[in-house]
Design a protein around this motif. Structure first.
Motif, PDB file in Angstrom:
ATOM      1  N   LYS A 105      -6.386  -2.734  11.572  1.00 16.34           N
ATOM      2  CA  LYS A 105      -7.582  -2.108  11.018  1.00 16.34           C
ATOM      3  C   LYS A 105      -8.783  -2.358  11.929  1.00 16.34           C
ATOM      4  CE  LYS A 105     -10.337  -2.309   6.821  1.00 16.34           C
ATOM      5  NZ  LYS A 105     -10.580  -3.116   5.620  1.00 16.34           N
ATOM      6  N   GLU A 122      -7.872   4.482   6.394  1.00 11.59           N
ATOM      7  CA  GLU A 122      -8.165   5.028   5.072  1.00 11.59           C
ATOM      8  C   GLU A 122      -7.133   6.078   4.677  1.00 11.59           C
ATOM      9  OE1 GLU A 122     -10.558   4.557   7.422  1.00 11.59           O
ATOM     10  OE2 GLU A 122     -11.200   2.730   6.383  1.00 11.59           O
ATOM     11  N   GLU A 123      -6.768   6.902   5.662  1.00 12.42           N
ATOM     12  CA  GLU A 123      -5.761   7.928   5.354  1.00 12.42           C
ATOM     13  C   GLU A 123      -4.451   7.301   4.909  1.00 12.42           C
ATOM     14  OE1 GLU A 123      -5.948  11.711   8.017  1.00 12.42           O
ATOM     15  OE2 GLU A 123      -6.914  10.108   9.136  1.00 12.42           O
ATOM     16  N   GLN A 179      -4.191   4.380   3.457  1.00 13.20           N
ATOM     17  CA  GLN A 179      -4.408   3.788   2.139  1.00 13.20           C
ATOM     18  C   GLN A 179      -4.361   4.837   1.038  1.00 13.20           C
ATOM     19  OE1 GLN A 179      -8.060   1.605   2.702  1.00 13.20           O
ATOM     20  NE2 GLN A 179      -7.043  -0.272   2.037  1.00 13.20           N
ATOM     21  N   ASN A 180      -4.849   6.045   1.365  1.00 17.16           N
ATOM     22  CA  ASN A 180      -4.904   7.095   0.358  1.00 17.16           C
ATOM     23  C   ASN A 180      -3.633   7.917   0.263  1.00 17.16           C
ATOM     24  OD1 ASN A 180      -7.479   6.265  -0.191  1.00 17.16           O
ATOM     25  ND2 ASN A 180      -8.390   7.684   1.304  1.00 17.16           N
ATOM     26  N   SER A 181      -2.670   7.586   1.136  1.00 16.44           N
ATOM     27  CA  SER A 181      -1.443   8.385   1.150  1.00 16.44           C
ATOM     28  C   SER A 181      -0.636   8.143  -0.129  1.00 16.44           C
ATOM     29  CB  SER A 181      -0.601   7.994   2.355  1.00 16.44           C
ATOM     30  OG  SER A 181       0.716   8.443   2.167  1.00 16.44           O
ATOM     31  N   ASP A 182       0.046   9.186  -0.594  1.00 15.59           N
ATOM     32  CA  ASP A 182       0.934   8.920  -1.723  1.00 15.59           C
ATOM     33  C   ASP A 182       2.401   8.986  -1.343  1.00 15.59           C
ATOM     34  OD1 ASP A 182      -0.850  11.686  -2.796  1.00 15.59           O
ATOM     35  OD2 ASP A 182       1.058  11.823  -1.722  1.00 15.59           O
ATOM     36  N   ARG A 223       2.969   3.479   0.693  1.00 20.71           N
ATOM     37  CA  ARG A 223       2.419   2.634  -0.373  1.00 20.71           C
ATOM     38  C   ARG A 223       3.150   1.297  -0.426  1.00 20.71           C
ATOM     39  NH1 ARG A 223      -0.376   6.106  -4.013  1.00 20.71           N
ATOM     40  NH2 ARG A 223      -0.278   4.539  -5.633  1.00 20.71           N
ATOM     41  N   LYS A 269       1.485  -2.243   0.314  1.00 12.75           N
ATOM     42  CA  LYS A 269       1.453  -3.158  -0.828  1.00 12.75           C
ATOM     43  C   LYS A 269       1.905  -4.560  -0.391  1.00 12.75           C
ATOM     44  CE  LYS A 269       4.445  -3.186  -4.365  1.00 12.75           C
ATOM     45  NZ  LYS A 269       5.359  -2.357  -5.173  1.00 12.75           N
TER      46      LYS A 269
END
Ligand SMILES: Nc1ncnc2c1ncn2[C@@H]1O[C@H](COP(=O)(O)OP(=O)(O)OP(=O)(O)O)[C@@H](O)[C@H]1O
Ligand SMILES: [Mg+2]
Lengths: 262, 283
Positions: A224, A245-246, A248-251, A256, A260
């Motif tokens: 980061k 950020e992308e 982190q926002n990925s589904d 994830r 995590k």
């Protein structure tokens, strides 16, 4: 007389031309026997940009770096350095390209018959003959200072710790002032303070020398800090590529899961 | 022994030797597919030789590395070669005395000793001793550099590893072998004489004079210089086996062993050919 077109076609200009990526790999495939390691990897890194490569142990991050510097050949796909395809180059021509690349091996790969100082001086002795012995020694001293290893000049690699070896390896990779830096886990095995120092060094180099860097890391914190973009590999493919950020926002399930646990 | 017979009778395949030392030495492990493996090994060796040859003749030259290797190889091998040469001299001397006395040709003793030392035992003993000492040394050193990625690091630093690592070692072997052979010859002759002189008084001067009577440079130079070929074989095979090593620490052990086995074997085979060639060209 050179026309403008001819001048533009010369590789030296391609290096400065920031529209040509410093490193571009396309659709890389690599298997060992029946084991498929890389299964269609495409990535580009421009000058002044740092790409962090993440992925589980054994996914082929180190193999990817070795392919980029031509230590191994891909089964298919291409590796371009400053626009030049390295496939099928003779060892000497590949050498010319490698002089502009710094490589840090995962296990440092210091020459165990040479002292720390000689290890860092090795690239200078072979490629900077125009530098006098004392200029080389100065430069080696400076490099070792930058990685915080100025106190171990005369030690043998076997007498220093793994993390220290890593830092010496980084100093060696920087010796020729490369414009492409390939680092295999530069901060693995380092304490948080040294690790932060190495991150700062990479950021500084990036700002000063406008380097293109590919950094393999398990350390999300450092990724980061230093990377403009991150690429997450799984099962031989790039699962996602983008800013922190992308990611982190990925589904995407794997992304994830990966974030995590880190 | 009995087990082997039993399994052979029962038509059971005896257990295959583990893919260890012999992995790189298919010659010594004849089984289906080993011929093609051997050809592949030989082809790879040929490619390696070609790369090394090209690296040898193109600048830059690694003179410092060459001197370091000359020193290392010379000083590693000299004591062993001298001892082996001396021991062979004594044995030859005792054996020759026994058989020549039996056939009533005792006056030929010095000549018999001088000729066999210089023609054959000096060179081949040197070749085999150096195969063992230097072959294992180079094989293990380069193998450990290979498995710890140091050779990759050399390459990544845009230095040709053939030029930096293989060429100096191979050249040093080629240059050192004839010199070491001279040392072995000298020790062999001196100890051969001592063994005679202990039985019946004879000065070294007399011994050498009668030993070299009728000898010329053709008796001396070709057998000494043929050992340069042994040096090439030892250096080439040890560097090749070392630099192609795979598989961690176990691989290093295998590389050292196979370097010794293969280089001694090829030294002996080359000797057969060289002896014949020397007899043809320097009658
Ligand atoms: N020379 C080789 N021969 C055979 N298999 C290899 C070779 N090099 C790598 N592999 C295999 O390729 C896979 C990827 O290895 P690699 O070293 O690139 O993993 P990595 O992503 O760097 O893992 P780590 O994070 O643990 O360093 C591994 O399963 C490994 O067994
Ligand atoms: Mg790795």
């Amino acid at each position: 007389m050179d026309t403008i077109d001819q001048i533009a076609a010369q590789p030296e200009d391609a290096e400065k031309d920031s529209s040509v990526p410093a490193v571009a790999v396309e659709d890389l495939h690599k298997s060992f026997g029946t084991q498929r390691v890389l299964n269609g990897i495409s990535l580009t890194v421009k000058r002044g940009e740092t790409l962090a490569v993440l992925g589980r142990s054994g996914t082929g991050k180190s193999v990817l770096l070795r392919l980029i510097i031509g230590l191994q050949n891909p089964d298919s796909g291409s590796v371009r350095i400053h626009g030049q395809d390295i496939a099928g180059l003779a060892l000497d021509d590949l050498g010319e390209i490698r002089k502009k690349m710094g490589f840090l091996f995962q296990h440092a790969a210091l020459y165990d018959s040479l002292t720390v100082e000689e290890n860092v001086a090795f690239p200078l002795q072979h490629h900077k003959q125009e530098m006098s012995k004392s200029e080389q020694a100065d430069r080696v001293g400076k490099l070792l200072e930058e990685v915080g290893m100025e106190g171990a000049l005369q030690k043998m690699p076997s007498d220093i710790s793994g993390g220290m070896q890593k830092r010496v390896g980084l100093a060696r990779a920087l010796a020729l002032e490369p414009d492409i830096l390939l680092l295999d886990e530069p901060t693995a095995g380092l304490d948080p303070i040294s690790s932060g120092e190495i991150d700062d060094l990479i950021l500084k180099l990036q700002a000063e020398h406008h380097m293109a860097s590919v950094v393999v890391t398990h350390d999300l914190h450092s990724a980061k800090a230093i990377a403009d973009r991150l690429a997450l590999l799984n099962e031989g493919k790039v699962v996602i590529e983008g800013s922190f950020e992308e990611l982190q926002n990925s589904d995407i399930e794997f992304v994830r899961e990966f974030l995590k646990h880190s | 022994m009995i087990d082997k017979k039993f399994t052979a009778l029962a038509g059971v395949n005896p257990p295959q030797p583990e893919k260890g030392i012999l992995l790189d030495a298919p010659l010594a492990n004849p089984s289906p597919g080993s011929i093609s493996k051997f050809l592949e090994w030989f082809g790879d060796l040929g490619i390696f030789f070609w790369r090394v040859a090209r690296a040898t003749v193109t600048p830059p030259f690694e003179f410092r590395e060459l001197f370091r290797q000359l020193d290392e190889i010379g000083s590693q091998s000299l004591p062993l070669v001298a001892l082996a040469g001396a021991a062979t001299g004594v044995v030859l001397s005792l054996e020759a005395r026994y058989s020549l006395t039996r056939f009533g040709a005792k006056s030929l003793l010095p000549a018999a000793i001088v000729f066999s030392v210089i023609h054959e035992t000096g060179p081949i003993i040197t070749g085999l001793v150096v195969s063992g000492r230097v072959g294992a040394g180079i094989g293990a050193e380069l193998a450990s550099m290979k498995v710890t990625e140091q050779i990759d690091a050399v390459e990544a630093s845009a230095v040709n590893p053939y030029k930096l690592l293989a060429v100096p070692r191979i050249l040093a072997c080629i240059l050192m072998l004839p010199l070491l052979t001279l040392a072995a010859d000298l020790c062999g002759l001196v100890m051969g004489w001592v063994a005679q002189a202990l039985v019946e008084p004879l000065s070294f001067h007399q011994f050498i004079n009668s030993g070299f009577k009728g000898a010329d440079f053709n008796d001396f130079l070709p057998p000494t210089f043929k050992t340069a070929v042994f040096g090439l074989i030892i250096g080439l095979i040890a560097c090749f086996q070392g630099m192609r090593t795979q598989g961690g620490a176990a691989g290093v052990g295998r590389a050292a062993t196979s370097s010794v086995v293969l280089s001694s074997l090829f030294v002996i085979l080359a000797d057969v050919v060289l002896v014949k060639l020397i007899l043809i060209f320097f009658p």
